[in-house]
Design a protein around this motif. Structure first.
Motif, PDB file in Angstrom:
ATOM      1  N   LYS A   2       0.640  -1.190  -0.101  1.00 45.92           N
ATOM      2  CA  LYS A   2       0.009   0.138  -0.097  1.00 45.92           C
ATOM      3  C   LYS A   2       0.963   1.272   0.155  1.00 45.92           C
ATOM      4  CE  LYS A   2      -4.189  -2.130   2.129  1.00 45.92           C
ATOM      5  NZ  LYS A   2      -5.280  -2.129   3.332  1.00 45.92           N
ATOM      6  N   ILE A   3      -0.148   2.201  -0.303  1.00 49.86           N
ATOM      7  CA  ILE A   3       1.316   3.521  -0.331  1.00 49.86           C
ATOM      8  C   ILE A   3       0.935   4.413   0.953  1.00 49.86           C
ATOM      9  CG2 ILE A   3       0.957   6.010  -1.410  1.00 49.86           C
ATOM     10  CD1 ILE A   3      -0.970   4.755  -3.109  1.00 49.86           C
ATOM     11  N   GLN A   4       0.596   4.086   1.596  1.00 52.67           N
ATOM     12  CA  GLN A   4       0.974   4.066   3.009  1.00 52.67           C
ATOM     13  C   GLN A   4       1.967   3.446   3.430  1.00 52.67           C
ATOM     14  OE1 GLN A   4      -2.083   3.752   5.881  1.00 52.67           O
ATOM     15  NE2 GLN A   4      -1.357   4.857   7.308  1.00 52.67           N
ATOM     16  N   ALA A   5       2.210   2.869   3.381  1.00 54.76           N
ATOM     17  CA  ALA A   5       3.621   1.405   3.416  1.00 54.76           C
ATOM     18  C   ALA A   5       4.605   1.871   2.812  1.00 54.76           C
ATOM     19  CB  ALA A   5       3.237   0.226   3.830  1.00 54.76           C
ATOM     20  N   ARG A   6       4.055   2.133   1.779  1.00 59.64           N
ATOM     21  CA  ARG A   6       5.427   2.431   1.070  1.00 59.64           C
ATOM     22  C   ARG A   6       6.347   3.504   1.134  1.00 59.64           C
ATOM     23  NH1 ARG A   6       4.122   2.147  -5.485  1.00 59.64           N
ATOM     24  NH2 ARG A   6       6.952   2.441  -5.591  1.00 59.64           N
ATOM     25  N   PHE A   7       5.477   4.780   2.285  1.00 58.00           N
ATOM     26  CA  PHE A   7       5.681   6.087   2.529  1.00 58.00           C
ATOM     27  C   PHE A   7       6.516   5.457   4.352  1.00 58.00           C
ATOM     28  CE2 PHE A   7       2.947   8.534   0.150  1.00 58.00           C
ATOM     29  CZ  PHE A   7       3.640   9.470  -0.328  1.00 58.00           C
ATOM     30  N   ILE A   8       6.210   4.791   4.552  1.00 57.60           N
ATOM     31  CA  ILE A   8       6.385   4.222   6.006  1.00 57.60           C
ATOM     32  C   ILE A   8       7.345   3.590   5.906  1.00 57.60           C
ATOM     33  CG2 ILE A   8       6.327   3.005   8.221  1.00 57.60           C
ATOM     34  CD1 ILE A   8       2.826   3.567   8.057  1.00 57.60           C
ATOM     35  N   LEU A   9       7.811   2.733   4.791  1.00 52.29           N
ATOM     36  CA  LEU A   9       9.086   2.270   4.576  1.00 52.29           C
ATOM     37  C   LEU A   9      10.080   3.256   4.498  1.00 52.29           C
ATOM     38  CD1 LEU A   9      10.304  -0.857   4.332  1.00 52.29           C
ATOM     39  CD2 LEU A   9       9.816  -0.779   1.823  1.00 52.29           C
ATOM     40  N   PHE A  10       9.272   4.030   3.392  1.00 48.10           N
ATOM     41  CA  PHE A  10      10.686   5.028   3.000  1.00 48.10           C
ATOM     42  C   PHE A  10      11.864   6.040   3.579  1.00 48.10           C
ATOM     43  CE2 PHE A  10      11.803   8.882   1.200  1.00 48.10           C
ATOM     44  CZ  PHE A  10      12.429   9.165  -0.026  1.00 48.10           C
ATOM     45  N   PHE A  11      10.739   6.713   4.781  1.00 46.69           N
ATOM     46  CA  PHE A  11      11.127   7.215   5.556  1.00 46.69           C
ATOM     47  C   PHE A  11      11.739   6.514   7.283  1.00 46.69           C
ATOM     48  CE2 PHE A  11       7.939  10.382   4.338  1.00 46.69           C
ATOM     49  CZ  PHE A  11       8.546  11.043   4.040  1.00 46.69           C
ATOM     50  N   THR A  12      11.321   4.891   6.694  1.00 50.12           N
ATOM     51  CA  THR A  12      11.809   4.599   7.668  1.00 50.12           C
ATOM     52  C   THR A  12      13.740   3.939   7.235  1.00 50.12           C
ATOM     53  OG1 THR A  12      10.119   3.312   8.250  1.00 50.12           O
ATOM     54  CG2 THR A  12      11.994   2.377   8.991  1.00 50.12           C
ATOM     55  N   PHE A 194      12.354   9.420  -5.944  1.00 50.76           N
ATOM     56  CA  PHE A 194      12.599   9.227  -7.728  1.00 50.76           C
ATOM     57  C   PHE A 194      11.745   7.899  -7.617  1.00 50.76           C
ATOM     58  CE2 PHE A 194      13.561   7.043 -12.129  1.00 50.76           C
ATOM     59  CZ  PHE A 194      13.133   8.336 -12.802  1.00 50.76           C
ATOM     60  N   TRP A 195      12.499   6.890  -7.489  1.00 55.26           N
ATOM     61  CA  TRP A 195      11.492   4.994  -8.093  1.00 55.26           C
ATOM     62  C   TRP A 195      10.345   5.612  -6.480  1.00 55.26           C
ATOM     63  CZ3 TRP A 195      10.664   1.989  -4.000  1.00 55.26           C
ATOM     64  CH2 TRP A 195       9.826   0.763  -4.248  1.00 55.26           C
ATOM     65  N   PHE A 196      10.082   6.515  -5.989  1.00 55.97           N
ATOM     66  CA  PHE A 196       8.600   5.418  -4.957  1.00 55.97           C
ATOM     67  C   PHE A 196       7.756   6.637  -5.778  1.00 55.97           C
ATOM     68  CE2 PHE A 196       5.854   7.169  -1.770  1.00 55.97           C
ATOM     69  CZ  PHE A 196       5.679   6.395  -1.397  1.00 55.97           C
TER      70      PHE A 196
END
Length: 482
Positions: A2-12, A194-196
């Motif tokens: 999910k997009i929210q999970a991808r945000f969390i993963l990116f910042f983590t 960029f990838w995200f």
């Protein structure tokens, strides 16, 4: 994902990377400080041993001069401190480079303490000559300890110069390493961003392009493929299903229009105002004879069957009905024909009650049964038989109408679905509906969106079997014929 999970993963990942770089720099700085502390501690230990040796020697001389218990206690305290520092010497100063010197240094301290103890003991026994000699020996050992301390300090200073140069190089290395890691972290963060962002914007742009095509009535847009399991994948799949549904609805509307045209071409509207005169004549003649021969009870039943048949045939021919409705009206037809021919023809129905709610085009079974009767067993004086079998086969409903009539040759069988109204096989004299087999077949195909089929197998003097294969479709509500 999910997009929210991808945000969390990116910042983590970003936080972990930053903390990793910070921890690496801190760890290396801490190691530098620890190495410096260890080197500095060697100087302190050597200096303390040198000073403590002088303190012990002075405390012993003070005791020899004052001869008091207080001075003796002070000497014992200072001696104990020097002994402890000797033990610390092994843990702090000794290494592979100065192993021999430190060992000798330790032995000298041990000898110095021993000479001091012998001196004190000889003094307490008033052995002047003995204690005087040991006192001089202790003084010489103390001098050797001072010299050896200076040697060890000089060695440590040499090592410290080397250590300082290494620390300077290491500091420069850490500085460049910190800069490199910082730049790498920025580049990595930009690549991740960029990838995200591309994983989000690319499907959105493709969906927007497909939506523009769809708005123009172009249904040839390719399916937008989203590899990640995010909300965009659900959105893309839903959009594609919507596109397919709209396209399917358009096709369905075209088919419905074709079906309406077919009904018009086959003059189905005219059937609402008239029946085939030949069939109506035969039926009424039968009723007349039945009324003449017997009482009015069976005649009433026959009239009711004819009325039901007329209502069904004159109803809305464009609607769909259930298989149960079709079977009901066929039984009425059977009743009428049995009243005409008696035991000459036998009618049997074997039906699975679980599939009788399947939807089917109106006037599907009756034309087939009429065809089996008129072209199959009508000429038989006895032994004629028509059987209807209805059963489920996987997700389909199978309807078989079989007769043991005269059968058909291959040529006549090919004419069965002919569009030629003057074809011999399509002569509908005696039919109650006026509908040919071609009409029934075409309506089944349109009704089932080409999923259904109608096949005919016939052998001369053996009989004919008509097989309908229909998808199992339940009605949305109870629909009864008008």
């Amino acid at each position: 994902m999910k997009i929210q999970a991808r945000f969390i993963l990116f910042f983590t990942l970003l936080v972990i990377l930053m903390n990793g770089v910070a921890f690496y720099l801190f760890h290396n700085s801490q190691r530098t400080i620890d190495d410096y502390h260890t080197s500095f501690e060697r100087f302190i230990v050597l200096n303390e041993i040198s000073q403590q040796t002088n303190t012990v020697y002075e405390a012993m001389n003070t005791y020899l001069t004052a001869r008091t218990q207080t001075e003796l206690t002070a000497y014992a305290t200072e001696r104990k401190i020097l002994s402890q520092e000797k033990e610390e010497l092994l843990d702090t100063v000794k290494n592979e480079g100065n192993d021999q010197i430190v060992t000798n240094y330790e032995n000298m301290i041990e000898s110095f303490l021993l000479e001091c103890d012998i001196t004190v003991q000889a003094f307490q026994r008033q052995e002047i000559n003995q204690y005087s000699g040991h006192l001089n020996e202790a003084a010489q050992i103390s001098a050797f300890i001072q010299e050896t301390t200076l040697t060890l300090i000089n060695s440590e200073l040499t090592d410290y110069r080397i250590f300082y140069n290494e620390m300077d190089q290491k500091s420069s290395y850490l500085q460049w390493m910190g800069i490199s890691l910082f730049v790498s972290m920025i580049i990595f963060s930009l690549l991740m961003a960029f990838w995200f962002s591309r994983g989000i914007t690319k499907p959105i742009h493709e969906l927007a392009a497909a939506a523009k095509k769809l708005a123009k009535g172009d249904f040839t847009a390719n399916k937008v493929v989203v590899k990640s399991r995010s909300e965009l994948r659900l959105l893309a799949e839903t959009f594609y299903r919507m596109q397919e549904n709209i396209q399917g609805l358009i096709i369905e509307m075209k088919q419905k229009s074709e079906l309406d045209q077919l009904l018009k071409e086959m003059e189905l509207k005219s059937l609402q105002s008239q029946m085939n005169p030949h069939f109506l004549f035969n039926t009424l003649n039968t009723i007349s004879r039945r009324a003449y021969i017997e009482g009015a009870e069976q005649t009433s039943e026959l009239i009711e069957s004819v009325a039901a048949l007329l209502r069904y045939n004159l109803g809305n021919l464009a609607k769909d009905v259930t298989l149960k409705d079709e079977l009901t009206i066929v039984r009425e037809y059977f009743f009428i024909q049995k009243s005409r021919f008696g035991e000459r023809v036998k009618f049997d129905v074997i039906a699975d009650e679980n599939v009788l709610d399947c939807k089917i085009p109106v006037l599907t079974l009756q034309p087939i049964v009429e065809n089996a009767f008129i072209h199959g067993v009508e000429t038989y004086e006895e032994g004629g038989k028509i059987m209807i079998r209805i059963y489920a086969e996987q997700d389909d409903v199978i309807i078989e109408v079989a007769d043991n009539g005269v059968g058909m040759e291959t040529t006549r069988l090919s004419q069965l679905f002919s569009n030629d109204e003057h074809s011999p096989i399509d002569n509908r004299q005696g039919h109650s509906t006026g509908l040919g087999m071609q009409n029934v077949k075409k309506r089944i195909e349109l009704f089932s969106q080409q999923a259904g089929s109608m096949t005919v197998h016939s052998s001369k003097e053996v009989g004919t079997t008509v097989r309908l294969n229909l998808p199992y479709r339940k009605p949305k509500g109870d629909e009864q014929f008008a």
